[in-house]
Structure formats: C-alpha cells, structure tokens
Scaffold this motif. Structure first.
Motif, PDB file in Angstrom:
ATOM      1  N   MET A 246       0.828  -1.187   0.000  1.00  0.00           N
ATOM      2  CA  MET A 246       0.000   0.000   0.000  1.00  0.00           C
ATOM      3  C   MET A 246       0.876   1.255   0.000  1.00  0.00           C
ATOM      4  SD  MET A 246      -3.325   1.563   1.164  1.00  0.00           S
ATOM      5  CE  MET A 246      -4.233   0.176   1.405  1.00  0.00           C
ATOM      6  N   GLU A 247       1.923   1.246   0.806  1.00  0.00           N
ATOM      7  CA  GLU A 247       2.815   2.407   0.868  1.00  0.00           C
ATOM      8  C   GLU A 247       3.434   2.698  -0.502  1.00  0.00           C
ATOM      9  OE1 GLU A 247       6.768   3.941   3.246  1.00  0.00           O
ATOM     10  OE2 GLU A 247       5.611   2.264   4.069  1.00  0.00           O
ATOM     11  N   GLU A 248       3.795   1.648  -1.201  1.00  0.00           N
ATOM     12  CA  GLU A 248       4.373   1.824  -2.539  1.00  0.00           C
ATOM     13  C   GLU A 248       3.372   2.483  -3.484  1.00  0.00           C
ATOM     14  OE1 GLU A 248       5.989  -0.834  -6.283  1.00  0.00           O
ATOM     15  OE2 GLU A 248       5.847  -1.776  -4.326  1.00  0.00           O
ATOM     16  N   LYS A 249       2.129   2.055  -3.410  1.00  0.00           N
ATOM     17  CA  LYS A 249       1.084   2.623  -4.266  1.00  0.00           C
ATOM     18  C   LYS A 249       0.856   4.103  -3.937  1.00  0.00           C
ATOM     19  CE  LYS A 249      -0.035  -1.215  -6.357  1.00  0.00           C
ATOM     20  NZ  LYS A 249       0.303  -1.450  -7.737  1.00  0.00           N
ATOM     21  N   LEU A 250       0.866   4.418  -2.655  1.00  0.00           N
ATOM     22  CA  LEU A 250       0.708   5.818  -2.258  1.00  0.00           C
ATOM     23  C   LEU A 250       1.892   6.663  -2.736  1.00  0.00           C
ATOM     24  CD1 LEU A 250      -0.722   5.513   1.355  1.00  0.00           C
ATOM     25  CD2 LEU A 250      -1.899   6.366  -0.674  1.00  0.00           C
ATOM     26  N   ASN A 251       3.071   6.108  -2.612  1.00  0.00           N
ATOM     27  CA  ASN A 251       4.255   6.811  -3.101  1.00  0.00           C
ATOM     28  C   ASN A 251       4.174   7.030  -4.609  1.00  0.00           C
ATOM     29  OD1 ASN A 251       5.488   7.116  -0.600  1.00  0.00           O
ATOM     30  ND2 ASN A 251       6.590   5.182  -0.764  1.00  0.00           N
ATOM     31  N   ASN A 252       3.628   6.064  -5.319  1.00  0.00           N
ATOM     32  CA  ASN A 252       3.452   6.207  -6.766  1.00  0.00           C
ATOM     33  C   ASN A 252       2.473   7.338  -7.094  1.00  0.00           C
ATOM     34  OD1 ASN A 252       5.190   4.094  -7.270  1.00  0.00           O
ATOM     35  ND2 ASN A 252       3.576   2.585  -7.592  1.00  0.00           N
ATOM     36  N   LEU A 253       1.414   7.443  -6.301  1.00  0.00           N
ATOM     37  CA  LEU A 253       0.449   8.524  -6.511  1.00  0.00           C
ATOM     38  C   LEU A 253       1.084   9.892  -6.254  1.00  0.00           C
ATOM     39  CD1 LEU A 253      -2.782   7.050  -4.919  1.00  0.00           C
ATOM     40  CD2 LEU A 253      -2.461   7.691  -7.304  1.00  0.00           C
ATOM     41  N   VAL A 254       1.830   9.973  -5.181  1.00  0.00           N
ATOM     42  CA  VAL A 254       2.507  11.229  -4.858  1.00  0.00           C
ATOM     43  C   VAL A 254       3.499  11.581  -5.966  1.00  0.00           C
ATOM     44  CG1 VAL A 254       4.147  12.322  -3.268  1.00  0.00           C
ATOM     45  CG2 VAL A 254       2.216  11.004  -2.365  1.00  0.00           C
ATOM     46  N   GLU A 255       4.245  10.592  -6.402  1.00  0.00           N
ATOM     47  CA  GLU A 255       5.211  10.811  -7.477  1.00  0.00           C
ATOM     48  C   GLU A 255       4.506  11.250  -8.761  1.00  0.00           C
ATOM     49  OE1 GLU A 255       8.604   8.363  -9.973  1.00  0.00           O
ATOM     50  OE2 GLU A 255       7.939   7.577  -8.038  1.00  0.00           O
ATOM     51  N   TYR A 256       3.389  10.631  -9.053  1.00  0.00           N
ATOM     52  CA  TYR A 256       2.632  11.009 -10.242  1.00  0.00           C
ATOM     53  C   TYR A 256       2.227  12.486 -10.180  1.00  0.00           C
ATOM     54  CZ  TYR A 256      -1.092  11.579 -13.591  1.00  0.00           C
ATOM     55  OH  TYR A 256      -1.867  12.069 -14.610  1.00  0.00           O
TER      56      TYR A 256
ATOM     57  N   GLN B 169      -7.310  19.594  -7.000  1.00  0.00           N
ATOM     58  CA  GLN B 169      -8.328  18.675  -7.510  1.00  0.00           C
ATOM     59  C   GLN B 169      -7.783  17.252  -7.604  1.00  0.00           C
ATOM     60  OE1 GLN B 169      -9.886  20.164 -11.221  1.00  0.00           O
ATOM     61  NE2 GLN B 169     -10.719  21.990 -10.271  1.00  0.00           N
ATOM     62  N   MET B 170      -6.552  17.118  -8.060  1.00  0.00           N
ATOM     63  CA  MET B 170      -5.936  15.786  -8.130  1.00  0.00           C
ATOM     64  C   MET B 170      -5.830  15.176  -6.737  1.00  0.00           C
ATOM     65  SD  MET B 170      -2.881  15.940 -10.939  1.00  0.00           S
ATOM     66  CE  MET B 170      -2.403  17.656 -10.926  1.00  0.00           C
ATOM     67  N   ILE B 171      -5.376  15.979  -5.798  1.00  0.00           N
ATOM     68  CA  ILE B 171      -5.218  15.498  -4.421  1.00  0.00           C
ATOM     69  C   ILE B 171      -6.577  15.135  -3.835  1.00  0.00           C
ATOM     70  CG2 ILE B 171      -4.544  16.176  -2.082  1.00  0.00           C
ATOM     71  CD1 ILE B 171      -2.309  17.875  -3.477  1.00  0.00           C
ATOM     72  N   SER B 172      -7.557  15.952  -4.092  1.00  0.00           N
ATOM     73  CA  SER B 172      -8.904  15.688  -3.592  1.00  0.00           C
ATOM     74  C   SER B 172      -9.472  14.391  -4.174  1.00  0.00           C
ATOM     75  CB  SER B 172      -9.817  16.860  -3.933  1.00  0.00           C
ATOM     76  OG  SER B 172     -11.106  16.631  -3.480  1.00  0.00           O
ATOM     77  N   TYR B 173      -9.231  14.180  -5.453  1.00  0.00           N
ATOM     78  CA  TYR B 173      -9.691  12.952  -6.097  1.00  0.00           C
ATOM     79  C   TYR B 173      -9.062  11.724  -5.432  1.00  0.00           C
ATOM     80  CZ  TYR B 173     -10.464   9.325  -9.559  1.00  0.00           C
ATOM     81  OH  TYR B 173     -10.818   8.153 -10.164  1.00  0.00           O
ATOM     82  N   VAL B 174      -7.755  11.781  -5.198  1.00  0.00           N
ATOM     83  CA  VAL B 174      -7.065  10.672  -4.534  1.00  0.00           C
ATOM     84  C   VAL B 174      -7.622  10.480  -3.129  1.00  0.00           C
ATOM     85  CG1 VAL B 174      -4.845   9.907  -3.588  1.00  0.00           C
ATOM     86  CG2 VAL B 174      -4.955  10.873  -5.905  1.00  0.00           C
ATOM     87  N   ASN B 175      -7.832  11.576  -2.432  1.00  0.00           N
ATOM     88  CA  ASN B 175      -8.381  11.516  -1.080  1.00  0.00           C
ATOM     89  C   ASN B 175      -9.764  10.862  -1.078  1.00  0.00           C
ATOM     90  OD1 ASN B 175      -8.422  12.142   1.748  1.00  0.00           O
ATOM     91  ND2 ASN B 175      -9.828  13.799   1.251  1.00  0.00           N
ATOM     92  N   ASP B 176     -10.612  11.269  -2.001  1.00  0.00           N
ATOM     93  CA  ASP B 176     -11.963  10.693  -2.087  1.00  0.00           C
ATOM     94  C   ASP B 176     -11.914   9.199  -2.386  1.00  0.00           C
ATOM     95  OD1 ASP B 176     -13.007  13.189  -1.606  1.00  0.00           O
ATOM     96  OD2 ASP B 176     -13.541  13.572  -3.708  1.00  0.00           O
ATOM     97  N   GLU B 177     -11.049   8.827  -3.298  1.00  0.00           N
ATOM     98  CA  GLU B 177     -10.910   7.411  -3.641  1.00  0.00           C
ATOM     99  C   GLU B 177     -10.411   6.592  -2.456  1.00  0.00           C
ATOM    100  OE1 GLU B 177     -11.812   5.725  -6.536  1.00  0.00           O
ATOM    101  OE2 GLU B 177     -12.796   7.653  -6.905  1.00  0.00           O
ATOM    102  N   MET B 178      -9.468   7.151  -1.724  1.00  0.00           N
ATOM    103  CA  MET B 178      -8.947   6.453  -0.543  1.00  0.00           C
ATOM    104  C   MET B 178     -10.034   6.315   0.517  1.00  0.00           C
ATOM    105  SD  MET B 178      -5.767   5.636  -1.064  1.00  0.00           S
ATOM    106  CE  MET B 178      -5.176   5.337   0.563  1.00  0.00           C
ATOM    107  N   ASN B 179     -10.789   7.368   0.729  1.00  0.00           N
ATOM    108  CA  ASN B 179     -11.877   7.308   1.705  1.00  0.00           C
ATOM    109  C   ASN B 179     -12.908   6.255   1.311  1.00  0.00           C
ATOM    110  OD1 ASN B 179     -10.881   9.242   3.455  1.00  0.00           O
ATOM    111  ND2 ASN B 179     -11.969  10.909   2.450  1.00  0.00           N
ATOM    112  N   ASP B 180     -13.263   6.221   0.049  1.00  0.00           N
ATOM    113  CA  ASP B 180     -14.213   5.214  -0.434  1.00  0.00           C
ATOM    114  C   ASP B 180     -13.667   3.796  -0.229  1.00  0.00           C
ATOM    115  OD1 ASP B 180     -16.025   7.119  -1.188  1.00  0.00           O
ATOM    116  OD2 ASP B 180     -15.519   7.018  -3.331  1.00  0.00           O
ATOM    117  N   TYR B 181     -12.408   3.636  -0.562  1.00  0.00           N
ATOM    118  CA  TYR B 181     -11.776   2.323  -0.431  1.00  0.00           C
ATOM    119  C   TYR B 181     -11.832   1.838   1.022  1.00  0.00           C
ATOM    120  CZ  TYR B 181      -8.122  -1.192  -0.038  1.00  0.00           C
ATOM    121  OH  TYR B 181      -7.419  -2.344   0.255  1.00  0.00           O
ATOM    122  N   PHE B 182     -11.416   2.688   1.931  1.00  0.00           N
ATOM    123  CA  PHE B 182     -11.389   2.280   3.334  1.00  0.00           C
ATOM    124  C   PHE B 182     -12.794   2.136   3.916  1.00  0.00           C
ATOM    125  CE2 PHE B 182      -6.944   3.794   3.136  1.00  0.00           C
ATOM    126  CZ  PHE B 182      -6.353   2.625   3.558  1.00  0.00           C
ATOM    127  N   TYR B 183     -13.693   2.972   3.480  1.00  0.00           N
ATOM    128  CA  TYR B 183     -15.065   2.839   3.946  1.00  0.00           C
ATOM    129  C   TYR B 183     -15.622   1.467   3.548  1.00  0.00           C
ATOM    130  CZ  TYR B 183     -20.005   3.572   4.673  1.00  0.00           C
ATOM    131  OH  TYR B 183     -21.292   3.434   5.095  1.00  0.00           O
TER     132      TYR B 183
END
Length: 105
Positions: free
Chosen positions: A1-11, A86-100
């Motif tokens: 999971m950490e790797e995927k998050l790092n990939n998003l940040v890098e993107y 907007q990009m950050i918000s989109y990632v945040n929303d997706e993460m919230n949905d995933y964990f929910y």
C-alpha cells in the motif's frame, strides 16, 4: 500500500501543473508587490474575523484581493494550484471510499 501511495505522490509531483505551481511560487517570492499584497490579505483576513465581520474591513480586504487577482503570475499560480488540489482531492476521495468499503462491508 505504501508503494502505491508513493506512486500517486510521485505522479502528482511530476505533473506539469504541480511543477508550474512550484515555479510560479518561486517567481512570486521574488516579487515584492505580490509578497506585500499577500501579507496584507492575511492581516486583513485576521482583522476581519476578529472584528466579527466589519463591513469596512471586508471592503478593504476585497480591494486588496482585487489588486492581487489582477497580477497575471498570481492568477496563473491559483489556476495550477486548483488543478493540483483537484488531483489530491480525487485521490483523497478514492482512498476514503476504499477504506469505507473495506471496513463497512
């Protein structure tokens, strides 16, 4: 999971919009007029809140914001910053949905 998050940040940090935000922010730091206006806006915002929304302070704040918003570098910076947010918000929303879904299903 950490790797995927790092990939998003890098993107995000490799996007043109992010790089442009950083470049414009550096340009603005060297622009005395912008720096003074930004400091004045911050000061007036605090003053406005403390005054319980005094209309005279609001008018002064709006005037300073108008000056700031008429500076092309600042406007461009806000445009790119909005896209990055907007990009950050989109990632945040997706993460919230995933964990929910993960925790509630």
């Amino acid at each position: 999971m950490e790797e995927k998050l790092n990939n998003l940040v890098e993107y995000i940090t490799n996007t043109f919009e992010y790089k442009e935000c950083i470049r414009l922010k550096e340009l603005m730091k060297s622009n005395e007029e912008i720096c003074l206006l930004v400091e004045e806006v911050k000061s007036l915002q605090k003053k406005y809140v403390r005054s319980l929304e005094d209309e005279n302070i609001k008018k002064e704040l709006d005037e300073v914001l108008d000056k700031l918003n008429n500076i092309p570098i600042y406007c461009d910076y806000l445009k790119y910053l909005d896209k990055v947010n907007q990009m950050i918000s989109y990632v945040n929303d997706e993460m919230n949905d995933y964990f929910y879904k993960l925790l509630n299903e």
